[in-house]
Design a protein around this motif. Structure first.
Motif, PDB file in Angstrom:
ATOM      1  N   THR A   1       0.828  -1.190   0.000  1.00 33.07           N
ATOM      2  CA  THR A   1       0.000   0.000   0.000  1.00 33.07           C
ATOM      3  C   THR A   1       0.876   1.259   0.000  1.00 33.07           C
ATOM      4  OG1 THR A   1      -1.787  -1.125   1.163  1.00 33.07           O
ATOM      5  CG2 THR A   1      -1.738   1.284   1.278  1.00 33.07           C
ATOM      6  N   LEU A   2       0.548   2.187  -0.938  1.00 39.98           N
ATOM      7  CA  LEU A   2       1.261   3.439  -1.062  1.00 39.98           C
ATOM      8  C   LEU A   2       0.552   4.539  -0.286  1.00 39.98           C
ATOM      9  CD1 LEU A   2       1.972   3.281  -4.896  1.00 39.98           C
ATOM     10  CD2 LEU A   2       3.655   3.005  -3.069  1.00 39.98           C
ATOM     11  N   THR A   3       1.333   5.441   0.278  1.00 40.74           N
ATOM     12  CA  THR A   3       0.807   6.637   0.934  1.00 40.74           C
ATOM     13  C   THR A   3       1.500   7.850   0.319  1.00 40.74           C
ATOM     14  OG1 THR A   3       2.466   6.441   2.703  1.00 40.74           O
ATOM     15  CG2 THR A   3       0.299   5.446   3.101  1.00 40.74           C
ATOM     16  N   PRO A   4       0.881   9.028   0.392  1.00 37.86           N
ATOM     17  CA  PRO A   4       1.512  10.199  -0.239  1.00 37.86           C
ATOM     18  C   PRO A   4       2.921  10.477   0.261  1.00 37.86           C
ATOM     19  CG  PRO A   4      -0.774  10.679   0.305  1.00 37.86           C
ATOM     20  CD  PRO A   4      -0.452   9.352   0.939  1.00 37.86           C
ATOM     21  N   ARG A   5       3.108  10.439   1.559  1.00 41.83           N
ATOM     22  CA  ARG A   5       4.417  10.704   2.148  1.00 41.83           C
ATOM     23  C   ARG A   5       5.061   9.401   2.608  1.00 41.83           C
ATOM     24  NH1 ARG A   5       0.750  13.841   4.245  1.00 41.83           N
ATOM     25  NH2 ARG A   5       0.754  12.754   6.245  1.00 41.83           N
ATOM     26  N   ASN A  34      -2.126  -0.058  -5.001  1.00 45.70           N
ATOM     27  CA  ASN A  34      -2.944  -0.114  -3.802  1.00 45.70           C
ATOM     28  C   ASN A  34      -2.662   1.149  -2.998  1.00 45.70           C
ATOM     29  OD1 ASN A  34      -3.514  -0.769  -0.912  1.00 45.70           O
ATOM     30  ND2 ASN A  34      -4.119  -2.741  -1.768  1.00 45.70           N
ATOM     31  N   ILE A  35      -3.688   1.954  -2.768  1.00 47.30           N
ATOM     32  CA  ILE A  35      -3.478   3.273  -2.156  1.00 47.30           C
ATOM     33  C   ILE A  35      -4.188   3.400  -0.811  1.00 47.30           C
ATOM     34  CG2 ILE A  35      -3.058   4.427  -4.356  1.00 47.30           C
ATOM     35  CD1 ILE A  35      -5.940   5.392  -4.354  1.00 47.30           C
ATOM     36  N   GLY A  36      -3.552   4.142   0.096  1.00 46.44           N
ATOM     37  CA  GLY A  36      -4.112   4.378   1.425  1.00 46.44           C
ATOM     38  C   GLY A  36      -3.721   5.750   1.935  1.00 46.44           C
ATOM     39  N   ARG A  37      -4.053   6.028   3.162  1.00 45.85           N
ATOM     40  CA  ARG A  37      -3.709   7.327   3.741  1.00 45.85           C
ATOM     41  C   ARG A  37      -2.547   7.178   4.708  1.00 45.85           C
ATOM     42  NH1 ARG A  37      -5.529   8.093   9.039  1.00 45.85           N
ATOM     43  NH2 ARG A  37      -7.142   6.640   9.739  1.00 45.85           N
ATOM     44  N   ASN A  38      -1.790   8.264   4.868  1.00 41.75           N
ATOM     45  CA  ASN A  38      -0.711   8.268   5.855  1.00 41.75           C
ATOM     46  C   ASN A  38      -1.265   8.114   7.259  1.00 41.75           C
ATOM     47  OD1 ASN A  38       0.962  10.210   3.649  1.00 41.75           O
ATOM     48  ND2 ASN A  38       2.193   8.776   4.860  1.00 41.75           N
ATOM     49  N   THR A  39      -0.519   7.440   8.105  1.00 41.35           N
ATOM     50  CA  THR A  39      -0.927   7.242   9.490  1.00 41.35           C
ATOM     51  C   THR A  39      -1.122   8.571  10.195  1.00 41.35           C
ATOM     52  OG1 THR A  39       0.339   5.169   9.541  1.00 41.35           O
ATOM     53  CG2 THR A  39      -0.314   6.112  11.656  1.00 41.35           C
ATOM     54  N   SER A  40      -0.318   9.559   9.839  1.00 41.92           N
ATOM     55  CA  SER A  40      -0.397  10.868  10.493  1.00 41.92           C
ATOM     56  C   SER A  40      -1.549  11.722   9.970  1.00 41.92           C
ATOM     57  CB  SER A  40       0.918  11.626  10.294  1.00 41.92           C
ATOM     58  OG  SER A  40       1.191  11.805   8.909  1.00 41.92           O
ATOM     59  N   THR A  41      -2.196  11.288   8.906  1.00 44.74           N
ATOM     60  CA  THR A  41      -3.322  12.040   8.350  1.00 44.74           C
ATOM     61  C   THR A  41      -4.576  11.775   9.168  1.00 44.74           C
ATOM     62  OG1 THR A  41      -2.417  11.906   6.113  1.00 44.74           O
ATOM     63  CG2 THR A  41      -4.757  12.413   6.312  1.00 44.74           C
ATOM     64  N   PHE A  77      -6.397   0.589  -9.910  1.00 45.89           N
ATOM     65  CA  PHE A  77      -6.176   1.024  -8.530  1.00 45.89           C
ATOM     66  C   PHE A  77      -6.996   0.178  -7.563  1.00 45.89           C
ATOM     67  CE2 PHE A  77      -4.855   4.699 -10.908  1.00 45.89           C
ATOM     68  CZ  PHE A  77      -3.817   5.244 -10.165  1.00 45.89           C
ATOM     69  N   THR A  78      -6.436  -0.049  -6.386  1.00 46.28           N
ATOM     70  CA  THR A  78      -7.164  -0.686  -5.288  1.00 46.28           C
ATOM     71  C   THR A  78      -7.185   0.274  -4.107  1.00 46.28           C
ATOM     72  OG1 THR A  78      -6.572  -2.943  -5.938  1.00 46.28           O
ATOM     73  CG2 THR A  78      -7.225  -2.599  -3.652  1.00 46.28           C
ATOM     74  N   VAL A  79      -8.368   0.622  -3.671  1.00 46.07           N
ATOM     75  CA  VAL A  79      -8.525   1.512  -2.518  1.00 46.07           C
ATOM     76  C   VAL A  79      -8.519   0.654  -1.261  1.00 46.07           C
ATOM     77  CG1 VAL A  79     -10.056   3.145  -1.364  1.00 46.07           C
ATOM     78  CG2 VAL A  79      -9.796   3.210  -3.857  1.00 46.07           C
ATOM     79  N   HIS A  80      -7.529   0.886  -0.416  1.00 48.03           N
ATOM     80  CA  HIS A  80      -7.324   0.083   0.788  1.00 48.03           C
ATOM     81  C   HIS A  80      -7.985   0.784   1.974  1.00 48.03           C
ATOM     82  CE1 HIS A  80      -4.248  -1.942   3.704  1.00 48.03           C
ATOM     83  NE2 HIS A  80      -5.431  -2.480   3.759  1.00 48.03           N
ATOM     84  N   ILE A  81      -9.128   0.258   2.387  1.00 48.30           N
ATOM     85  CA  ILE A  81      -9.823   0.866   3.530  1.00 48.30           C
ATOM     86  C   ILE A  81      -9.581   0.098   4.812  1.00 48.30           C
ATOM     87  CG2 ILE A  81     -11.628   1.901   2.115  1.00 48.30           C
ATOM     88  CD1 ILE A  81     -13.452  -0.432   2.968  1.00 48.30           C
ATOM     89  N   CYS A  82      -8.839  -1.031   4.738  1.00 48.58           N
ATOM     90  CA  CYS A  82      -8.527  -1.810   5.927  1.00 48.58           C
ATOM     91  C   CYS A  82      -7.334  -1.166   6.633  1.00 48.58           C
ATOM     92  CB  CYS A  82      -8.185  -3.243   5.552  1.00 48.58           C
ATOM     93  SG  CYS A  82      -9.401  -4.040   4.477  1.00 48.58           S
ATOM     94  N   CYS A  83      -7.100  -1.559   7.866  1.00 47.84           N
ATOM     95  CA  CYS A  83      -5.944  -1.042   8.598  1.00 47.84           C
ATOM     96  C   CYS A  83      -5.427  -2.130   9.523  1.00 47.84           C
ATOM     97  CB  CYS A  83      -6.290   0.219   9.393  1.00 47.84           C
ATOM     98  SG  CYS A  83      -7.489  -0.054  10.705  1.00 47.84           S
ATOM     99  N   ASP A  84      -4.228  -1.908  10.096  1.00 48.43           N
ATOM    100  CA  ASP A  84      -3.630  -2.912  10.976  1.00 48.43           C
ATOM    101  C   ASP A  84      -4.226  -2.914  12.378  1.00 48.43           C
ATOM    102  OD1 ASP A  84      -1.901  -3.776   9.048  1.00 48.43           O
ATOM    103  OD2 ASP A  84      -0.310  -2.385   9.601  1.00 48.43           O
TER     104      ASP A  84
END
Length: 374
Positions: free
Chosen positions: A91-95, A144-151, A174-181
């Protein structure tokens, strides 16, 4: 050879070091003259029966590399040469972000499983673009894209949109990753789930409408979702421009493990992947396929450890499958074994159909009995 020689060597290393070694070797194969050709000769299976047309893209075979293995797209050509029909980066994040403190991944050999709480470590958008610009030898690539943890969660959609816009010209889908650890104390209501998903997806749909090229958008779901939540997600698939679903991510559950409670407890929290996930992942694929009428693409992932698991995914309604933990335990022969099994199935089906066609043709060509005279 993998089980008797290579796997013991890799298992002697910490899992993340072993992972980095494998990625480096695949990159090395791309740098050496003839390296990718040799890799392909050793592992890749080519056959017309393996080809698939899914969401407007051609796949040489339906077995892909799941997100989480090559997080920044460093060795795409190498994975293709090793036999994969497609690679999902991320999974990629912007930063860039380092992820959770190590150790954060644990093998459970007795269960052919792993526990991981990586926190989505990756090198960020700019590094991914550098890698995705390289030649990839015709391999289909998903991001596969997600958001930064700090966002902050309320700002999450902007992270997804930034990735989508900047990677649009480099990705095939694209795969939108809405799951988290991290576990949640209580599953949100069905209406909250719907609103949150649409809050992320709608800006992506809006951006795509203004582009000359079409990039399919998939949504990745968790095996810990209730059946009712899976139905809500499937209804979103039917009612919106969403193209398909990736099912599933790892589970937070720990039921039925052979590994001792002490060892599992030492590993701590995180998502469980591998063989214990197979049954639930197949169930979710079948549920989505049935509710959607089989009209939308599904990528089956989770617990695909052998050819029979892949067959179960396809029988449940998956169009493509992905492997991750199975690759750790079985090595590149897993992709080869699945492809060979699919070829054998196709040949068996063709041989079975041939006599039926011949029989029907013969019956059609046989003159009918003359009509009786009154």
């Amino acid at each position: 050879m993998y089980r008797s020689v290579i796997r013991p060597i890799l298992f002697a290393l910490h899992i993340e070091r072993a992972h980095r070694t494998v990625v480096w070797l695949l990159r090395l194969a791309g740098w050496l003259p003839g390296g990718l050709w040799l890799l392909s000769r050793c592992f890749a299976v080519r056959h017309p029966a393996l080809g698939r047309e899914v969401f407007g893209l051609h796949f040489d075979n339906p077995v892909g590399l799941a997100a989480g293995v090559d997080r920044s797209g460093e060795a795409i050509a190498g994975w293709g040469a090793a036999g994969f029909g497609f690679v999902e980066v991320g999974t990629l994040t912007p930063r860039p972000q380092p992820g959770n403190p190590r150790p954060r991944i644990y093998r459970l050999p007795k269960d052919d499983a792993m526990i991981h709480r990586t926190g989505l470590p990756n090198r960020g958008l700019e590094a991914a673009i550098r890698h995705l610009r390289r030649p990839r030898k015709g391999v289909v690539v998903g991001c596969n894209i997600g958001r930064n943890t700090s966002t902050l969660p309320e700002n999450g959609p902007s992270d997804y949109l930034k990735l989508f816009r900047n990677l649009y010209q480099y990705a095939d889908y694209f795969t939108v990753h809405i799951c988290c650890d991290n576990p949640v104390e209580q599953e949100p209501s069905l209406e909250e789930v719907r609103k949150e998903i649409l809050r992320i997806l709608d800006p992506l749909f809006d951006f795509r409408r203004g582009q000359n090229q079409y990039r399919p958008i998939m949504l990745k779901v968790s095996p810990d979702m209730s059946d009712e939540t899976v139905d809500v997600v499937t209804d979103i698939l039917i009612e919106t421009p969403l193209d398909g679903i990736v099912a599933t991510d790892g589970t937070l559950g720990r039921d039925g493990l052979k590994t001792s409670r002490a060892a599992v407890g030492k590993a701590g929290s995180g998502r469980l992947s591998g063989a214990p996930l197979t049954r639930r992942a197949v169930e979710i694929v079948r549920r989505i396929h049935t509710r959607s009428g089989g009209n939308y693409p599904i990528i089956g992932v989770g617990g695909v450890m052998n050819a029979d698991d892949a067959r179960a995914m396809f029988a449940a309604g998956a169009d493509l499958v992905q492997v991750c933990t199975g690759l750790v335990y079985e090595g590149p022969r897993l992709v080869r074994d699945i492809c060979r099994a699919l070829i054998a199935d196709a040949e068996t089906a063709a041989n079975t159909a041939a006599p039926e066609v011949a029989e029907n043709t013969t019956a059609a060509e046989t003159p009918g009995a003359p009509a009786s005279e009154n």
